[in-house]
Design a protein around this motif. Structure first.
Motif, PDB file in Angstrom:
ATOM      1  N   ARG A 388       0.848  -1.187   0.000  1.00 20.56           N
ATOM      2  CA  ARG A 388       0.000   0.000   0.000  1.00 20.56           C
ATOM      3  C   ARG A 388       0.880   1.232   0.000  1.00 20.56           C
ATOM      4  NH1 ARG A 388      -1.774   2.675   4.522  1.00 20.56           N
ATOM      5  NH2 ARG A 388      -3.931   2.550   3.781  1.00 20.56           N
ATOM      6  N   GLU A 392      -5.004   5.629   2.174  1.00 21.80           N
ATOM      7  CA  GLU A 392      -5.970   4.853   1.393  1.00 21.80           C
ATOM      8  C   GLU A 392      -6.229   5.517   0.052  1.00 21.80           C
ATOM      9  OE1 GLU A 392     -10.544   3.126   1.724  1.00 21.80           O
ATOM     10  OE2 GLU A 392      -9.484   3.854   3.500  1.00 21.80           O
ATOM     11  N   GLN A 418      -6.335  -2.901   6.465  1.00 21.40           N
ATOM     12  CA  GLN A 418      -5.776  -1.836   5.639  1.00 21.40           C
ATOM     13  C   GLN A 418      -6.083  -2.079   4.167  1.00 21.40           C
ATOM     14  OE1 GLN A 418      -1.552  -2.086   7.014  1.00 21.40           O
ATOM     15  NE2 GLN A 418      -1.815   0.086   7.511  1.00 21.40           N
ATOM     16  N   SER A 419      -6.544  -1.031   3.485  1.00 16.48           N
ATOM     17  CA  SER A 419      -6.720  -1.151   2.044  1.00 16.48           C
ATOM     18  C   SER A 419      -5.348  -1.273   1.404  1.00 16.48           C
ATOM     19  CB  SER A 419      -7.451   0.070   1.498  1.00 16.48           C
ATOM     20  OG  SER A 419      -6.696   1.247   1.725  1.00 16.48           O
TER      21      SER A 419
END
Length: 462
Positions: A388, A392, A418-419
């Motif tokens: 990531r 986001e 978590q995205s």
């Protein structure tokens, strides 16, 4: 156009499509998608010419495909199709066999029997196991879990075939907290009810924690994983399965792609103990790089699988190891032939090299992403990379920009709340040069879409 000319035209169009795999946009342009409206015709009163139908399929359909049969697709653990497997599938299509038994197709029955033996050798699973070639890992999981429930009920003296489930002793199912959705779908279809599943907690890597494993007994089906879909991690089979078997539970392993790690001497130790399970499922179209519609249901107790899936009739009896008696379908295509072709073309060394190369390439991606400033969220023990950006919003923006570019494609995920996004490396066409181009694109995206981090990127810890 006569039949042979039409087939030749189709072959030439297919060759052009494959030849352009490297240069093709990975996800089609909006204009190609809009053009699909041309398929929305009324059913013609008078049939249209065959050549016209094929041309429409190619001219409109081909530009709107996702180039998963290429080197730049990193989504959903999907491999490209090996040349030998693709060629074999074309010939099998010409054969047009009902590959249910030897009586229907001696060639198909023989080839699928050989393929079954080779699968057990390549995966180093008990050689007495039965192998059914099904349509997907979902269908094959259904096959294995049906055999599991029937067998456990039989041990309790219950005639499942005759009495069904009304009044049957209850069967419990324990699944990983990180269980794959296809296993949950299978259990829902089988009537277990998702609210009734018992969830085994996992550790920080997504592996079932043996210390927190729910109690098991002779009325329990335990579902474990070889290759968690995000992290690629393996449940600790050597700790869990012996205890489960001692308790009388049935252990099933979802190994859609991770089970092929057993073909590598380097990676096999991570799978230690998986061979002690009662059943396994794996896909061909993932790491073995066969066409779709070629998955495997593997059951240690061959008789249990054959009894569960038997479809003999007075007009069509066959041996217990006939594919119609090991899978859901009676009328079926010889999907195991592409598995046979892939295994024969690769050999033991080729499978090992393919698996190890993809794992090294996944690590290469992880290192490149870290250097650019991304946070890599998993240990990268296999061919999966979960990462990531700093927020986001930037994570989503970078993924969507990469998808729009048409240069590469990878999908979104959520890991530990978590995205994130996920790279899956599984195409035989993917070279290190393709990996480096993907890293370069991601590095540029970081600079352009998270400018506050471009000057001094923070490298995430391993």
């Amino acid at each position: 156009m006569d039949e042979l000319s039409l087939l030749q035209d189709a072959d030439e169009r297919a060759r052009r499509y494959v030849a352009g795999a490297d240069a093709r946009r990975v996800f089609p342009e909006d204009s190609a998608i809009d053009a699909l409206e041309r398929f929305s015709e009324r059913l013609p009163d008078t049939g249209r010419p065959d050549a016209e139908t094929l041309a429409l399929l190619d001219d409109v359909g081909s530009p709107a495909t996702v180039a998963s049969n290429g080197p730049n697709y990193y989504g959903f653990v999907v491999g490209a199709t090996l040349p030998a497997a693709a060629a074999a599938d074309r010939l099998v299509l010409a054969w047009d066999q009902t590959a249910s038994s030897f009586a229907n197709s001696p060639a198909a029955a023989t080839l699928e029997k050989v393929a079954a033996g080779w699968v057990l050798e390549a995966l180093d699973l008990p050689r007495e196991s039965a192998v059914g070639f099904g349509t997907s890992a979902t269908a094959c999981t259904l096959i294995c879990l049906t055999a599991a429930r029937r067998t456990l009920l039989k041990r309790h003296g219950w005639d499942f075939d005759g009495e069904g489930l009304v009044g049957a002793p209850p069967i419990r199912v324990v699944v990983s907290e990180a269980v794959h959705i296809t296993v949950k779908k299978t259990l829902r279809v089988l009537g277990f009810g998702t609210n009734n599943l018992i969830v085994a907690p996992v550790d920080e890597f997504g592996r079932v924690d043996p210390k927190r494993l729910p109690a098991l007994d002779g009325s329990t089906i335990l579902c474990l994983q070889a290759g968690e879909v995000n992290t690629g991690e393996f449940d600790p089979f050597a700790e869990i399965i012996p205890a489960a078997r001692k308790a009388g539970a049935w252990v099933h392993v979802d190994g859609a792609f991770g089970l092929w790690a057993r073909a590598s001497k380097k990676l096999k130790p991570m799978t230690e103990g998986v061979e002690l399970a009662d059943s396994w499922t794996t896909d061909g179209h993932k790491w073995l790089n066969t066409p779709y519609d070629a998955a495997m249901a593997i059951c240690r107790d061959a008789d249990a699988l054959a009894a569960s899936m038997n479809s003999d009739a007075v007009y069509a009896t066959s041996s217990s190891d006939s594919q119609k008696n090991l899978t859901l379908e009676f009328s079926r295509r010889a999907r195991g032939v592409s598995v046979w072709a892939a295994l024969r073309s690769l050999g033991r060394n080729g499978i090992e090299q393919l698996v190890e190369r993809h794992c090294a390439q996944a690590q290469r991606i992880a290192d490149g992403l870290k250097a650019a400033g991304f946070n890599v969220l998993n240990r990268v023990v296999l061919n999966q990379v979960v990462a990531r950006a700093d927020t986001e919003q930037s994570t989503t923006a970078i993924r969507e920009a990469a998808q729009r570019s048409g240069t590469i494609w990878f999908g979104p995920t959520v890991w530990r709340g978590q995205s994130a996004f996920r790279f899956s490396v599984s195409s035989w066409r993917t070279t290190d040069a393709h990996i480096d181009r993907a890293i370069a694109l991601m590095t540029r995206s970081w600079s352009e879409l998270t400018p506050q981090n471009a000057a001094s990127p923070e490298v995430a810890p391993s």
